[in-house]
Design a protein around this motif. Structure first.
Motif, PDB file in Angstrom:
ATOM      1  N   TRP A  46      -6.022  -3.829  -3.495  1.00 50.33           N
ATOM      2  CA  TRP A  46      -6.310  -3.307  -5.029  1.00 50.33           C
ATOM      3  C   TRP A  46      -5.181  -3.789  -5.842  1.00 50.33           C
TER       4      TRP A  46
ATOM      5  N   THR B 142      -9.578   2.366   4.690  1.00 51.36           N
ATOM      6  CA  THR B 142      -9.022   1.206   4.365  1.00 51.36           C
ATOM      7  C   THR B 142      -7.558   1.222   4.946  1.00 51.36           C
TER       8      THR B 142
ATOM      9  N   GLY C  77      -4.895  -0.483  -0.451  1.00 50.40           N
ATOM     10  CA  GLY C  77      -4.065  -0.494  -1.454  1.00 50.40           C
ATOM     11  C   GLY C  77      -3.382  -1.803  -1.929  1.00 50.40           C
ATOM     12  N   ALA C  78      -2.977  -2.502  -1.114  1.00 50.21           N
ATOM     13  CA  ALA C  78      -2.295  -3.948  -1.154  1.00 50.21           C
ATOM     14  C   ALA C  78      -3.279  -4.804  -1.711  1.00 50.21           C
TER      15      ALA C  78
ATOM     16  N   ASP D 168      -6.685  -1.908  10.686  1.00 52.15           N
ATOM     17  CA  ASP D 168      -6.365  -2.716   9.821  1.00 52.15           C
ATOM     18  C   ASP D 168      -7.090  -4.026   9.797  1.00 52.15           C
TER      19      ASP D 168
ATOM     20  N   GLY E  58       0.941  -1.258  -0.054  1.00 46.51           N
ATOM     21  CA  GLY E  58       0.143  -0.049   0.039  1.00 46.51           C
ATOM     22  C   GLY E  58       0.994   1.230   0.109  1.00 46.51           C
TER      23      GLY E  58
ATOM     24  N   ILE F 145      -5.737   7.696  -3.781  1.00 39.06           N
ATOM     25  CA  ILE F 145      -6.082   6.954  -2.651  1.00 39.06           C
ATOM     26  C   ILE F 145      -6.471   7.652  -1.523  1.00 39.06           C
TER      27      ILE F 145
ATOM     28  N   GLU G  65      -4.993   8.898   6.039  1.00 41.90           N
ATOM     29  CA  GLU G  65      -5.633   7.813   6.852  1.00 41.90           C
ATOM     30  C   GLU G  65      -6.395   8.343   8.136  1.00 41.90           C
TER      31      GLU G  65
ATOM     32  N   THR H 208      -3.538   1.383   4.293  1.00 44.06           N
ATOM     33  CA  THR H 208      -2.711   0.873   3.222  1.00 44.06           C
ATOM     34  C   THR H 208      -3.160  -0.323   2.675  1.00 44.06           C
TER      35      THR H 208
ATOM     36  N   TYR I  71      -7.885   5.858   1.458  1.00 48.91           N
ATOM     37  CA  TYR I  71      -7.175   5.330   2.321  1.00 48.91           C
ATOM     38  C   TYR I  71      -7.832   5.587   3.898  1.00 48.91           C
TER      39      TYR I  71
END
Length: 528
Positions: free
Chosen positions: A163, A155, A160-161, A505, A139, A149, A452, A157, A152
């Motif tokens: 995705w 979600t 992003g991972a 997370d 991410g 992003i 974030e 990072t 974020y």
């Protein structure tokens, strides 16, 4: 096998060229595809010892990726660089080998779910164990492209991972289906589907960006960048001299409206007793300066110690210095205000080998007091459990005193926000890695923390890049690397908590659950 190694090299290069701050993150969406094709080729071949071949193929890809992106550790220590590259690549290879193990036993619809799940489980694990090194968590790849992003804030990072993995698997399955059918329609439909899956999150992000309104309340801040060489100067300057130097840097630019002056990590580096600091002359210099301004607080990094005269080891983190007894060392932040008692926070995410002896209980009896020098002062350091927040006298402003390495940990930073922080104050020293991608990536990752948490960032760096970052993750002001000076600006004050701050997370936790269930199923199926 030569083709498999060529595919592994291609994967390593694509992932490296996707990385900030020089890279193009679009390449991350296809970075794993060549490696997946290599694994499939080996798995379906007549080779003996397929697992070994997959292992070395994957290791080749990951050592290339790690080497190109984090080679700059060399500037602090060559041994530390080789150790970090070798171990991190090995861990990634073990994860990919687990995927190969599951892929041999379960159908594609299951093992292609297992792969992103086990990878994100690994990234979550890498955030929390003693050898933590999450620099290459997927991410992070979008840290220079924050317009993509903005989601974020929901979600973190790990969004992003996920995705990246969805697109990689989509492209991989499209290529496999085309190879099997030679039907161009399948290829074109697959490409269109994956382009759409890339575009939709970006469009949603742009929508969020356009409609996001930052807080109107602001704090006036001055950042100090003393530009002290940590190898030849830093530890030769007394704390009193350094305190006077910091005041001299700040005096020409602060005003009666300045709310904070922020100096970098371990600016006061000579070592000061944590129990006697409030009576130290360097603290008095800073307090006298602060007392001249009605609204000012002064945040700086301090290298603290606590002395234990007894013969027995007092704490697990204590260091023994012969006849002088035992010492605990702390990489700390302090806030000096008009009160005689300063607020303190002790850094809690430590750099492996420099500040933290990994698995000390197990390894110390075997290896003795061995530390891996990755840059800085090699000594075991103590931590604190909770995140402290530095409040202003009127409680309007609340700074999160994030120290250096801590700023790459998303959920860790939310701990400050949950405790009341309404802006992020990052203090760091990035001089260890010279003028390389290291300090640039470190600044770039701070942009992710801003999104974030939707908190502005005031970042003071010694020989790094001091900067202001707004709630959208946009860098608004900087002071260049290797420049001595000060930087004044404003940050917004936001007391709201994002979805990510509240739930952290959660994607990674679900990944751990799915990966564990699928792995157990694969093992059970093997037994049957």
């Amino acid at each position: 096998m030569k083709n498999s190694y060529l595919l592994a090299i291609l994967s390593g290069l694509l992932l490296a060229l996707a990385w900030p701050t020089y890279g193009v993150p679009l390449l991350a969406f296809i970075g794993f595809v060549p490696l997946l094709l290599a694994e499939k080729h080996i798995r379906e071949s007549n080779y003996k010892r397929k697992g070994t071949k997959v292992f070395f193929t994957a290791y080749l890809a990951f050592i290339i990726w790690n080497s190109i992106t984090t080679w700059w550790i060399w500037y602090s220590t060559p041994f530390g660089m080789f150790f970090a590259l070798a171990v991190n690549s090995l861990l990634m290879t073990i994860v990919f080998s687990l995927y190969h193990f599951v892929a041999k036993r379960l159908p594609a619809k299951i093992h292609l779910i297992f792969l992103p799940a086990i990878w994100m489980a690994f990234e979550k694990f890498h955030l929390n164990w003693d050898f933590s090194w999450p620099w290459l968590n997927l991410g992070n790849a979008f840290s220079q492209y924050t317009t993509w992003i903005q989601w974020y804030e929901y979600t973190g990072t790990f969004g992003g991972a996920l995705w990246i993995w969805i697109i990689n698997i989509g492209v991989f399955t499209t290529i496999v289906k085309y190879q099997e059918s030679k039907n161009r329609r399948i290829l074109s439909k697959g490409i269109a589907r994956n382009v759409l899956l890339i575009a939709i999150p970006i469009i949603f992000s742009l929508f969020l960006l356009k409609n996001y309104e930052e807080s109107s309340q602001k704090a006036a801040i001055t950042l100090l960048q003393p530009n002290i060489d940590p190898y030849s100067q830093k530890y030769d300057i007394s704390n009193l001299q350094m305190a006077k130097s910091l005041v001299k840097l700040a005096e020409p630019v602060v005003t009666s409206n300045t709310n904070y002056v922020i100096a970098p990590e371990t600016a006061l580096a000579k070592g000061s007793s944590i129990d006697a600091f409030d009576n130290a002359t360097e603290k008095m210099v800073l307090q006298n300066f602060v007392s001249q301004y009605p609204n000012m607080q002064f945040i700086t990094g301090v290298d603290f110690y606590r002395h234990y005269p007894q013969k027995e080891k007092p704490t697990i983190t204590a260091n023994f210095y012969g006849q002088n007894g035992w010492f605990d060392f702390y990489n700390a932040a302090v806030q000096v205000g008009k009160n005689n008692i300063s607020e303190k926070y002790i850094k809690s995410k430590l750099v492996v080998g420099v500040e933290n002896f990994p698995f000390k209980n197990v390894l110390e009896p075997l290896l003795g007091d061995v530390m891996l020098d990755l840059g800085g002062t090699v000594a075991m350091r103590a931590t604190q459990k909770d995140r402290s927040v530095f409040f202003s006298n009127d409680k309007v402003f609340a700074a999160a005193p994030i120290i250096c390495y801590e700023s790459i940990y998303g959920e860790f930073v939310t701990g400050y926000v949950k405790n009341g922080a309404n802006f992020l104050a990052i203090i760091t020293n990035d001089a260890w890695w010279d003028n390389t991608q290291g300090h640039k990536q470190h600044l770039s990752y701070a942009r992710l923390r801003a999104i974030e948490t939707r908190k502005s960032v005031a970042r003071s760096a010694n020989t790094g890049i001091s900067a202001f970052i707004n709630e959208k993750g946009e860098v608004t002001k900087t002071l260049a690397y290797n420049a001595k000076g000060s930087l004044s600006g404003e940050v917004t004050i936001n007391n709201k908590e994002t979805f990510y701050v509240k739930y952290g997370d959660y994607i990674a936790r679900l990944s751990v659950l799915f990966a564990g269930m699928i792995l157990l199923y694969a093992i059970a199926r093997k037994k049957q």
